[in-house]
Design an enzyme around this catalytic site. Structure first.
Site, PDB file in Angstrom:
ATOM      1  N   GLU A  75       0.827  -1.199   0.000  1.00  0.00           N
ATOM      2  CA  GLU A  75       0.000   0.000   0.000  1.00  0.00           C
ATOM      3  C   GLU A  75       0.868   1.258   0.000  1.00  0.00           C
ATOM      4  O   GLU A  75       0.559   2.225  -0.695  1.00  0.00           O
ATOM      5  CB  GLU A  75      -0.890  -0.033   1.264  1.00  0.00           C
ATOM      6  CG  GLU A  75      -2.261   0.546   1.130  1.00  0.00           C
ATOM      7  CD  GLU A  75      -2.860   0.467  -0.272  1.00  0.00           C
ATOM      8  OE1 GLU A  75      -3.070   1.549  -0.847  1.00  0.00           O
ATOM      9  OE2 GLU A  75      -3.104  -0.635  -0.808  1.00  0.00           O
ATOM     10  N   SER A 107      19.188  -8.402  -8.170  1.00  0.00           N
ATOM     11  CA  SER A 107      18.040  -8.562  -9.072  1.00  0.00           C
ATOM     12  C   SER A 107      18.228  -9.609 -10.169  1.00  0.00           C
ATOM     13  O   SER A 107      17.268 -10.276 -10.521  1.00  0.00           O
ATOM     14  CB  SER A 107      17.678  -7.231  -9.729  1.00  0.00           C
ATOM     15  OG  SER A 107      17.623  -6.184  -8.799  1.00  0.00           O
ATOM     16  N   HIS A 163       3.352  -9.965  -9.553  1.00  0.00           N
ATOM     17  CA  HIS A 163       4.803 -10.196  -9.497  1.00  0.00           C
ATOM     18  C   HIS A 163       5.462  -9.139  -8.622  1.00  0.00           C
ATOM     19  O   HIS A 163       6.287  -9.441  -7.770  1.00  0.00           O
ATOM     20  CB  HIS A 163       5.400 -10.151 -10.903  1.00  0.00           C
ATOM     21  CG  HIS A 163       6.883  -9.988 -10.923  1.00  0.00           C
ATOM     22  ND1 HIS A 163       7.743 -11.002 -10.555  1.00  0.00           N
ATOM     23  CD2 HIS A 163       7.666  -8.926 -11.228  1.00  0.00           C
ATOM     24  CE1 HIS A 163       8.987 -10.560 -10.647  1.00  0.00           C
ATOM     25  NE2 HIS A 163       8.975  -9.311 -11.041  1.00  0.00           N
ATOM     26  N   SER A 164       5.089  -7.891  -8.849  1.00  0.00           N
ATOM     27  CA  SER A 164       5.629  -6.770  -8.063  1.00  0.00           C
ATOM     28  C   SER A 164       4.659  -5.619  -8.220  1.00  0.00           C
ATOM     29  O   SER A 164       3.635  -5.746  -8.903  1.00  0.00           O
ATOM     30  CB  SER A 164       7.015  -6.352  -8.586  1.00  0.00           C
ATOM     31  OG  SER A 164       6.870  -5.687  -9.836  1.00  0.00           O
TER      32      SER A 164
END
Lengths: 371, 442
Positions: free
Chosen positions: B116, B202, B331-332
């Site tokens: 959020e 990453s 996913h993100s």
């Protein structure tokens, strides 16, 4: 047709909202440049409003429609790609021609080389330029050398690799890199970076149809920020040809991709604050690059600023600077300036300090004229 | 060369390890002329190619993986929270099970708040762990706290089990002055030297062969420790995954390869990722003991990981665990998964096969948990998360000049010049830089 500035600012607001939804840009950050749209060439026919990712889709659509051997593949390409560059193409051309690959960059590039050798037009997507390195062997040792090492019996000229590149405001080490210089060291490859939608479509179609393997880096911050009236039909723009975007007499500014837009603001600031006239060059093609345009400008102004986001050491600016000093030595009025990323990995929360922003560039212009 | 092969076979059947160099050194080649006229029939009953361990067949037949049954899924708890086979009860204490539940739900609460907060533009990026909490906590609980962990990026629960605090999670996501990673990486790129959790990077699968190497080092050091490497079914397509599994198998590395098969690599479903029977099917090809578990069953994950650790240490070899689960979240924050999967599909997993719900059912059946406890814990955990969140948000980011540190152990002169130039420029033009959000430059 240039967009009225009101439309552009509305577009920027929209960009910020869309980014939050799709790319994760935060509302607190804004793009570090103002985008000035290019004007389409009337001879390329009717136009429609597109952002950069839509102009890429349009180029791919033209290609798939005209070339029955053309295929597009990469990670998450089928549903439209994480940057939405392939939206709708699978539905239009079928899953045999637009498909997801397994998650392997070396696999993606090698698969494309193989398809190209066997006569297909292969358009491969690497999800981020930062992730291209597992494919470095395939690009450097295979794609770049195929024609040469086979005595021109075989080649993979029908391969084009697309990859998003450069800073986006919050990408940190692995979603921000400018990797063009690594591939600038690979004779046999062509390396191209567009500055906006019109350029992107024309240059991408040229890359796809060029008989040499091409890497096409797309500045990801421009996917939604850059909006232009783009010709809807088929057109190509020449590779290895730089654009002179502003003519000037005192200082030559050279950049590519996003940095072109930063430098455009620098030129305006230099005029306003310093009464210095800047000539702005977009290199467009990194390899093989357009020496004639660059050297003519350097000879005219005698002062050159080169700027890119990649680290300064061994960045492609070093190659330009070396050539300019060699060819224009007697014309130079000041040492060539490079304003680039620092020699560190691309850092997350320090991006505002890391970037070769307009303020750093303007200081370099001052040094050039005050030398 | 059949006589050489025969000699090798003899040596092999005598119990000596198959070793071509040893045979060659013994001068076995000399027997070729003397034995060349003997019948070959007696040597044809078994293939003697180097490394071969099978038989000859005389009818052409392809191995068709589609005709073989899939690898089964090991499960301890059913969806109602009952232990199906008592012999498989891990017999964990109430305290351990409560910690499992607390960590899984705290992770869930943290995910909601941070997700959020990204939507509100307060942090730049986030990845939730929804649906995979069982794989995290079940595996982490079965390890020694000194076992070295190589994660992918969706293993926050593993770190939480080890004791990475809410403050540490939040500080990393804000990249503030207390972030162990010094503000350099995107959110969720956690890491902790103290907790033996190697910092996330990453790029996918790069950690896998590194983990094999680390496991080999642990073996040489005879520390009685293993490495564990988490990765997704998508990352398993990378070349690095092959190198990792093959190196570990060939070099007898004590490593647990823990695959979180959550069904999607961003938008790419498993059907576009592999054609075989998942990741577990590859174990045999590499010669690695393998098990597939129900990743939404925290006890199954615990048992499998604990047994895998024993195999690693007692047999000095790798183990592959494929934990079947489902990525309930996007996913993100950069992804909107409604573009490629149905809401019904997601809610099925969220509501019908959720690892948290299953463990709660178990605890309720044990009378270790009830609605009141749930209500109280929900409030308490949310309070803890919000406190850490507010504190992290209030902290400044590290000094801008710190971005030049740690490129090398020592800052070389040219980098020092760049740092000085940055400081000078930023100081002279401070109106253009958000210095107030950062610690003062040195």
């Amino acid at each position: 047709m240039a967009l009225p500035s009101k439309t552009l600012s509305a577009a920027c607001r929209q960009f910020s909202l869309l980014c939050r939804r799709f790319v994760g840009t935060t509302a607190v950050r804004s793009v570090h440049f103002s985008y000035v749209p290019d004007t389409p060439d009337p001879k390329h026919g009717s136009t429609t409003r597109m952002n950069l990712f839509q102009s890429i889709t349009s180029a791919l659509d033209v290609c798939l429609g005209k070339d029955p051997t053309a295929v597009i593949f990469g990670e998450d390409v089928a549903f439209g790609g994480v940057f939405r560059c392939t939206v709708g193409l699978r539905d239009k051309y079928g899953e045999a021609r637009v498909f997801n690959s397994p998650l392997s960059e070396q696999g993606i590039v090698a698969f494309g080389i193989g398809m190209a050798i066997a006569g297909s037009t292969a358009i491969a997507e690497i999800q981020f330029a930062d992730y291209i390195f597992p494919a470095f062997d395939q690009l450097r040792n295979e794609a770049a050398m195929f024609r040469y090492r086979t005595g021109n019996q075989f080649d993979c000229g029908r391969l084009t690799v697309r990859a998003p590149c450069m800073a986006v405001g919050h990408g940190a080490l692995y979603h921000s890199q400018s990797v063009e210089a690594f591939f600038g060291h690979c004779p046999g490859l062509k390396v191209v970076i567009p500055r906006g939608p019109i350029q992107a479509k024309g240059l991408l179609l040229s890359c796809i149809r060029d008989e040499n393997p091409c890497i096409f880096f797309e500045p990801k911050i421009l996917y939604r920020a850059a909006i232009e009236e783009v010709p809807t039909g088929d057109y190509e723009l020449p590779l290895s040809k730089a654009s002179v975007l502003l003519e000037g007499s005192d200082v030559t500014l050279i950049g590519w991709g996003t940095q072109v837009h930063v430098l455009r603001e620098v030129a305006a600031m230099a005029q306003d604050k310093l009464n210095v006239s800047c000539e702005l060059i977009d290199l467009c093609t990194i390899l093989p690059w357009d020496k004639d345009t660059v050297l003519a400008s350097a000879a005219k102004t005698g002062r050159v600023l080169i700027s890119h986001e990649a680290p300064v050491t061994m960045g492609f600016g070093a190659e330009l600077a070396a050539t300019i000093q060699s060819e224009c030595f007697l014309n130079l009025e000041a040492p060539i300036e490079r304003v680039c990323g620092y020699d560190t990995p691309f850092p997350h929360v320090f991006e505002p300090f890391y970037m070769p922003d307009k303020w750093r560039c303007l200081e370099a212009v001052k040094r050039l004229v005050n030398f | 060369m059949y006589c050489l092969a025969r000699a090798l076979n003899l040596i092999a059947t005598n119990g000596t390890r198959f070793n071509v160099q040893k045979v060659a050194a013994c001068g076995i080649h000399h027997t070729f002329a003397q034995q060349g006229s003997q019948s070959t029939a007696r040597y044809e009953d078994k293939p003697e190619f180097p490394g071969s361990r099978s038989r000859y067949v005389h009818k052409l037949e392809f191995l068709d993986p589609d005709s073989q049954e899939g690898i089964p899924v090991y499960r301890v708890l059913n969806r109602e929270g009952t232990i199906i086979d008592e012999s498989q009860d891990p017999k964990l204490s109430r305290a351990i099970v409560e910690k499992m539940y607390h960590d899984m739900t705290l992770l869930n609460t943290m995910d909601r708040v941070l997700y959020e907060s990204q939507r509100q533009g307060r942090i730049s990026f986030y990845m939730t762990n929804y649906g995979e909490e069982g794989t995290h906590v079940g595996s982490a609980a079965a390890l020694d706290s000194k076992d070295l962990i190589f994660g992918q990026y969706r293993e926050a629960g593993v770190l939480m089990w080890r004791g990475y605090t809410l403050d540490q999670f939040m500080n990393q996501c804000y990249g503030n002055q207390n972030d162990l990673g010094k503000g350099r990486q995107m959110p969720v790129h956690y890491g902790s030297r103290d907790l033996n959790f190697v910092t996330i990077s990453s790029p996918l699968a790069t950690q896998m062969p590194q983990a094999s190497g680390a496991a080999y080092a642990l073996k040489l050091q005879q520390k009685g420790l293993v490495a564990i490497c988490f990765f997704g079914e998508g990352a398993a397509s990378e070349g690095d995954a092959h190198a990792a599994l093959n190196f570990a198998a060939v070099l007898d590395c004590p490593i647990i390869f823990f695959c979180r098969n959550n069904g999607y690599a961003i938008s790419t479903p498993t059907k576009d990722q592999y054609r075989g029977d998942g990741i577990a099917a590859r174990g045999r090809g590499y010669g690695i003991p393998t098990v597939r578990v129900d990743g939404n069953d925290v006890f199954a994950v615990y048992n499998a990981t604990k047994a895998a650790r024993d195999i690693c240490l007692t047999q000095n070899r790798p183990v592959l665990i494929e934990a079947m689960t489902y990525r309930i979240g996007h996913h993100s924050t950069s992804d909107d998964s409604s573009a490629y999967r149905s809401v019904d599909e997601v809610s099925y997993w969220d509501q019908q096969d959720n690892p948290i719900t299953r463990l709660r059912h178990f605890m309720v059946l044990q009378k270790w948990w009830n609605d009141d406890a749930e209500q109280n814990w929900k409030m308490e955990s949310r309070k803890m998360v919000m406190k850490a969140f507010a504190e992290a948000e209030g902290r400044k980011k590290p000094s801008p000049d710190s971005m030049f540190h740690d490129v090398y152990t020592d800052m070389h002169p040219s980098l020092k010049e760049q740092m000085q130039a940055m400081k000078k420029h930023v100081t002279e033009h401070k109106e253009h830089y958000p210095l107030e959000q950062y610690d003062k430059m040195t």
